[in-house]
Scaffold this active site. Structure first.
Site, PDB file in Angstrom:
ATOM      1  N   GLU A  82      10.577   0.893   9.819  1.00 27.83           N
ATOM      2  CA  GLU A  82      11.561   1.955   9.523  1.00 27.83           C
ATOM      3  C   GLU A  82      10.861   3.269   9.857  1.00 27.83           C
ATOM      4  O   GLU A  82       9.956   3.680   9.139  1.00 27.83           O
ATOM      5  CB  GLU A  82      11.925   1.963   8.039  1.00 27.83           C
ATOM      6  CG  GLU A  82      12.526   0.679   7.523  1.00 27.83           C
ATOM      7  CD  GLU A  82      13.940   0.457   7.961  1.00 27.83           C
ATOM      8  OE1 GLU A  82      14.513   1.346   8.634  1.00 27.83           O
ATOM      9  OE2 GLU A  82      14.473  -0.612   7.657  1.00 27.83           O
ATOM     10  N   GLU A 115       4.668   7.016  15.309  1.00 22.13           N
ATOM     11  CA  GLU A 115       3.318   6.848  15.861  1.00 22.13           C
ATOM     12  C   GLU A 115       2.548   5.737  15.129  1.00 22.13           C
ATOM     13  O   GLU A 115       1.984   4.840  15.768  1.00 22.13           O
ATOM     14  CB  GLU A 115       2.612   8.195  15.678  1.00 22.13           C
ATOM     15  CG  GLU A 115       1.312   8.325  16.386  1.00 22.13           C
ATOM     16  CD  GLU A 115       0.610   9.611  15.934  1.00 22.13           C
ATOM     17  OE1 GLU A 115       1.257  10.475  15.308  1.00 22.13           O
ATOM     18  OE2 GLU A 115      -0.596   9.707  16.201  1.00 22.13           O
ATOM     19  N   LYS A 128       0.842  -1.205   0.000  1.00 23.57           N
ATOM     20  CA  LYS A 128       0.000   0.000   0.000  1.00 23.57           C
ATOM     21  C   LYS A 128       0.875   1.251   0.000  1.00 23.57           C
ATOM     22  O   LYS A 128       1.532   1.555   0.985  1.00 23.57           O
ATOM     23  CB  LYS A 128      -0.897   0.048   1.240  1.00 23.57           C
ATOM     24  CG  LYS A 128      -1.908   1.188   1.136  1.00 23.57           C
ATOM     25  CD  LYS A 128      -2.468   1.626   2.459  1.00 23.57           C
ATOM     26  CE  LYS A 128      -1.805   2.836   3.053  1.00 23.57           C
ATOM     27  NZ  LYS A 128      -1.871   4.060   2.246  1.00 23.57           N
ATOM     28  N   GLY A 154       7.400   4.705   7.902  1.00 19.69           N
ATOM     29  CA  GLY A 154       6.568   5.887   8.145  1.00 19.69           C
ATOM     30  C   GLY A 154       6.840   6.434   9.522  1.00 19.69           C
ATOM     31  O   GLY A 154       7.931   6.264  10.075  1.00 19.69           O
ATOM     32  N   CYS A 196      13.766  10.563   6.353  1.00 21.47           N
ATOM     33  CA  CYS A 196      13.785  10.054   7.727  1.00 21.47           C
ATOM     34  C   CYS A 196      15.161  10.167   8.379  1.00 21.47           C
ATOM     35  O   CYS A 196      15.266  10.423   9.567  1.00 21.47           O
ATOM     36  CB  CYS A 196      13.324   8.618   7.725  1.00 21.47           C
ATOM     37  SG  CYS A 196      14.177   7.642   6.486  1.00 21.47           S
TER      38      CYS A 196
HETATM   39  P1  NDP Z   1       2.604   7.958   8.217  1.00 23.35           P
HETATM   40  O1  NDP Z   1       3.160   7.112   9.287  1.00 23.35           O
HETATM   41  O2  NDP Z   1       1.448   8.820   8.520  1.00 23.35           O
HETATM   42  O3  NDP Z   1       2.135   7.100   6.940  1.00 23.35           O
HETATM   43  C1  NDP Z   1       2.926   6.077   6.369  1.00 23.35           C
HETATM   44  C2  NDP Z   1       2.023   5.077   5.705  1.00 23.35           C
HETATM   45  O4  NDP Z   1       1.192   4.490   6.694  1.00 23.35           O
HETATM   46  C3  NDP Z   1       1.083   5.665   4.655  1.00 23.35           C
HETATM   47  O5  NDP Z   1       0.927   4.734   3.621  1.00 23.35           O
HETATM   48  C4  NDP Z   1      -0.213   5.837   5.441  1.00 23.35           C
HETATM   49  O6  NDP Z   1      -1.364   5.821   4.619  1.00 23.35           O
HETATM   50  C5  NDP Z   1      -0.170   4.608   6.317  1.00 23.35           C
HETATM   51  N1  NDP Z   1      -0.990   4.689   7.523  1.00 23.35           N
HETATM   52  C6  NDP Z   1      -1.439   5.790   8.174  1.00 23.35           C
HETATM   53  N2  NDP Z   1      -2.165   5.430   9.257  1.00 23.35           N
HETATM   54  C7  NDP Z   1      -2.185   4.071   9.284  1.00 23.35           C
HETATM   55  C8  NDP Z   1      -2.764   3.106  10.158  1.00 23.35           C
HETATM   56  N3  NDP Z   1      -3.490   3.461  11.209  1.00 23.35           N
HETATM   57  N4  NDP Z   1      -2.567   1.805   9.896  1.00 23.35           N
HETATM   58  C9  NDP Z   1      -1.829   1.410   8.827  1.00 23.35           C
HETATM   59  N5  NDP Z   1      -1.273   2.279   7.962  1.00 23.35           N
HETATM   60  C10 NDP Z   1      -1.431   3.603   8.183  1.00 23.35           C
HETATM   61  O7  NDP Z   1       3.874   8.721   7.730  1.00 23.35           O
HETATM   62  P2  NDP Z   1       4.002   9.749   6.542  1.00 23.35           P
HETATM   63  O8  NDP Z   1       3.628   9.076   5.275  1.00 23.35           O
HETATM   64  O9  NDP Z   1       3.254  10.952   6.953  1.00 23.35           O
HETATM   65  O10 NDP Z   1       5.601  10.016   6.505  1.00 23.35           O
HETATM   66  C11 NDP Z   1       6.218  10.873   7.368  1.00 23.35           C
HETATM   67  C12 NDP Z   1       6.789  10.173   8.582  1.00 23.35           C
HETATM   68  O11 NDP Z   1       7.355   8.913   8.229  1.00 23.35           O
HETATM   69  C13 NDP Z   1       7.906  10.922   9.231  1.00 23.35           C
HETATM   70  O12 NDP Z   1       7.746  10.903  10.620  1.00 23.35           O
HETATM   71  C14 NDP Z   1       9.190  10.172   8.869  1.00 23.35           C
HETATM   72  O13 NDP Z   1      10.196  10.233   9.789  1.00 23.35           O
HETATM   73  C15 NDP Z   1       8.718   8.784   8.710  1.00 23.35           C
HETATM   74  N6  NDP Z   1       9.530   8.112   7.672  1.00 23.35           N
HETATM   75  C16 NDP Z   1      10.479   7.210   8.058  1.00 23.35           C
HETATM   76  C17 NDP Z   1      11.274   6.597   7.125  1.00 23.35           C
HETATM   77  C18 NDP Z   1      12.298   5.594   7.511  1.00 23.35           C
HETATM   78  O14 NDP Z   1      12.867   4.955   6.651  1.00 23.35           O
HETATM   79  N7  NDP Z   1      12.579   5.403   8.773  1.00 23.35           N
HETATM   80  C19 NDP Z   1      11.143   6.903   5.701  1.00 23.35           C
HETATM   81  C20 NDP Z   1      10.118   7.845   5.427  1.00 23.35           C
HETATM   82  C21 NDP Z   1       9.357   8.419   6.381  1.00 23.35           C
HETATM   83  P3  NDP Z   1      -2.025   7.198   4.094  1.00 23.35           P
HETATM   84  O15 NDP Z   1      -1.043   7.819   3.215  1.00 23.35           O
HETATM   85  O16 NDP Z   1      -3.247   6.755   3.392  1.00 23.35           O
HETATM   86  O17 NDP Z   1      -2.296   8.010   5.334  1.00 23.35           O
END
Ligand code: NDP
Length: 505
Positions: free
Chosen positions: A254, A235, A178, A232, A288
């Site tokens: 990650e 949280e 996804k 992501g 990130c």
């Molecule tokens: P989110 O955690 O909000 O979203 C990441 C993914 O999770 C999206 O596909 C999102 O879908 C999905 N998602 C959201 N809520 C849920 C849920 N309750 N259950 C399952 N899936 C869910 O992060 P962002 O996309 O906003 O990215 C920014 C954040 O991610 C930053 O804090 C950054 O540090 C972190 N990040 C970390 C990385 C790493 O490699 N460590 C790399 C990139 C980002 P939808 O888009 O539909 O909301």
């Protein structure tokens, strides 16, 4: 029919409910395409098709060599379509076309090539010498986990999709992916290319755009799923882990970061300034592992800070589709608002930034100024300040002074995160001693941001669990089965263990 469809069970399809959502170029607000919006029903269907493909289809019986051939063909497909994929990637997410063409698309192809090599070279059977028991032979079979799912973020949508799909398939699993709602186009385009090239049996790869709260939660919780990989926010990572725990699925997470880039006093300051600016402002800080805390030794501090301020002003903000642009728009207005909120907080905690701190003036015509933010630097920041502790995920750098190497290490480690970091120094031995004490998954010495599919990547502490890429990133998609063989097919005396229970059975 949606412009971009879902891939479920070997078919490109609209969502069962017929819903779509529009996606926009963040720089100009122009609509790019209508995307099929999956719901829970589509997610369940995709998982069931991945289950069937794993349990009953030919994929689970393929050899590593056969899978490697297919993965290499996917890499070729990506390379052949690099310009189109790069353009969509940049338009959809606001990252520069330069980043897309030089890093994202070749990086995605590279991930498929690396995991093809792993599929071919990592043994799926290892014989164990010796035995704790008489006459037994022992070996370990490395087997795929089954149905794997991947939930990915918006900041590197194409490469993240490749990082999840390639190792899963290389190890013989099936996969349901996804992408993030802001940026789902290139993952769906890749699915379409793979499908049209007829490279995989139905159900082996499924790609669904749709809301995290429904589709993402289904991928993390459905009992038919054997492993979840997530990139992501910390949280949502916690939520994924909670959901996966229902059936004890292994997770790879990650997550966020607040990485320290340490500038020692023997560094070439010119080179170190470039490493700090690139380490922070690449992709607007929406990375990130960005080095958003620059720790600078006091005896070079003033000179270094003025170098940073001078150079940051030369970063070119503009249309992300222009090859001359260094920084495009942020992905969404909410990210600009987050940057603004933290800059206001920084003004309270620290004072005026030494550069930036606002939306940029003088952008080329047609660009929406509300989607941009200047590269912003706060100097003399206390590491305890919120702007130094919390992830901003925007173009904001905190510069923190230190006196000794010990103090630099202590400040670097004073964070809930531990994803990455840097050490800039003229003395590699000294830099390595500092790097060894940093509690992070990656440290770049006299460099930054260089991630290769061949090297493990992941976080300590609340930056995550497990590793992607490298050999480690392949091994987490397999499990070990120990087989014990007693070659004596008859004669109780050869079966020593029976006598442990009772000589009479
Ligand atoms: P989110 O955690 O909000 O979203 C990441 C993914 O999770 C999206 O596909 C999102 O879908 C999905 N998602 C959201 N809520 C849920 C849920 N309750 N259950 C399952 N899936 C869910 O992060 P962002 O996309 O906003 O990215 C920014 C954040 O991610 C930053 O804090 C950054 O540090 C972190 N990040 C970390 C990385 C790493 O490699 N460590 C790399 C990139 C980002 P939808 O888009 O539909 O909301």
């Amino acid at each position: 029919m949606a412009d971009y469809q879902l891939l479920i069970n070997g078919e490109l399809t609209d969502a069962a409910a017929g819903e779509t959502f529009a996606t926009y170029n963040p720089a100009k607000g122009e609509k790019i395409a209508d995307v099929a919006k999956a719901g829970k029903e589509d997610a369940v269907r995709a998982i069931e098709s991945a289950r069937k493909a794993f349990d009953d289809g030919p994929w689970g019986k393929t050899s590593g060599k056969e899978r490697a051939e297919i993965l290499n063909k996917i890499a070729e497909l990506i390379t052949a379509n690099a310009d189109a994929l790069g353009e969509i990637e940049a338009l959809d997410g606001g990252g520069t076309i330069r980043k897309a063409l030089l890093a994202d698309i070749p990086g995605g192809a590279g991930a498929f090539q690396w995991f093809a090599k792993m599929a071919e070279e990592r043994p799926d059977r290892v014989d164990l010498p010796g035995s704790p028991f008489p006459v037994s032979q022992n070996y370990v079979l490395y087997e795929p986990l089954g149905v794997t799912t991947g939930v990915i973020p918006w900041n590197f949508p194409f490469i993240m999709a490749c990082w999840k799909i390639a190792p899963a398939l290389a190890a013989g699993n099936t996969s349901v992916i996804k992408p993030a709602t802001y940026t789902s186009l290139t993952a769906l385009k890749l699915a379409q290319l793979i499908q049209e090239a007829d490279l995989l049996p139905p159900g082996v790869l499924n790609v669904l755009a749709g809301p995290g709260g429904t589709v993402g939660e289904e991928l993390a919780s459905n009992p038919l799923v054997d492993k979840v990989a997530f990139t992501g926010s910390t949280e949502v990572g916690r939520r994924i882990m909670q959901l996966a725990s229902g059936t004890l699925k292994p997770v790879t997470l990650e997550l966020g970061g607040k990485s320290a880039n340490i500038v020692l006093d023997d560094a070439d300051l010119d080179q170190a300034a470039a490493a700090v600016l690139w380490g922070t402002f690449f992709h607007n800080g929406q990375v990130c592992e960005s080095g958003t805390r620059a720790l600078v030794q006091k005896n070079v501090y003033d000179e270094f800070v003025s170098l940073l301020a001078d150079r940051a002003g030369k970063i070119v903000l503009g249309d992300q589709m222009d090859m001359g642009t260094d920084q495009g728009p942020l992905v969404d207005k909410s990210q600009v608002e987050t940057a603004e909120r933290y800059v206001a907080l920084g003004r309270e905690e620290v004072g005026e930034p030494i550069t930036g701190g606002a939306k940029p003036e003088g952008l080329p015509e047609g660009l929406d100024i509300n989607m941009y933010f200047q590269p912003t630097i706060f100097a003399d920041v206390d590491n305890k300040a919120k702007i130094a502790q919390e992830e901003i995920f925007g173009p904001v750098l905190c510069v923190i002074p230190f006196e000794t190497d010990d103090e630099a290490v202590a400040i670097a480690n004073d964070s809930i995160y531990g994803l990455a970091g840097g050490v800039q120094s003229g003395n590699v031995e000294r830099a390595e001693a500092v790097a060894a004490r940093m509690r992070t998954g990656t440290v770049w010495i006299n460099d930054y941001h260089l991630i290769s599919p061949e090297r493990p990547f992941g976080g300590y502490k609340q930056s995550g669990i497990g590793r992607e890429l490298g050999q480690q990133g392949f091994d987490v998609y397999r499990q070990a089965k120990h087989v014990h063989v007693n070659p004596e097919t008859s004669g109780r005396d050869n079966h020593f263990q029976y006598s442990v229970l009772s000589g009479n059975i």
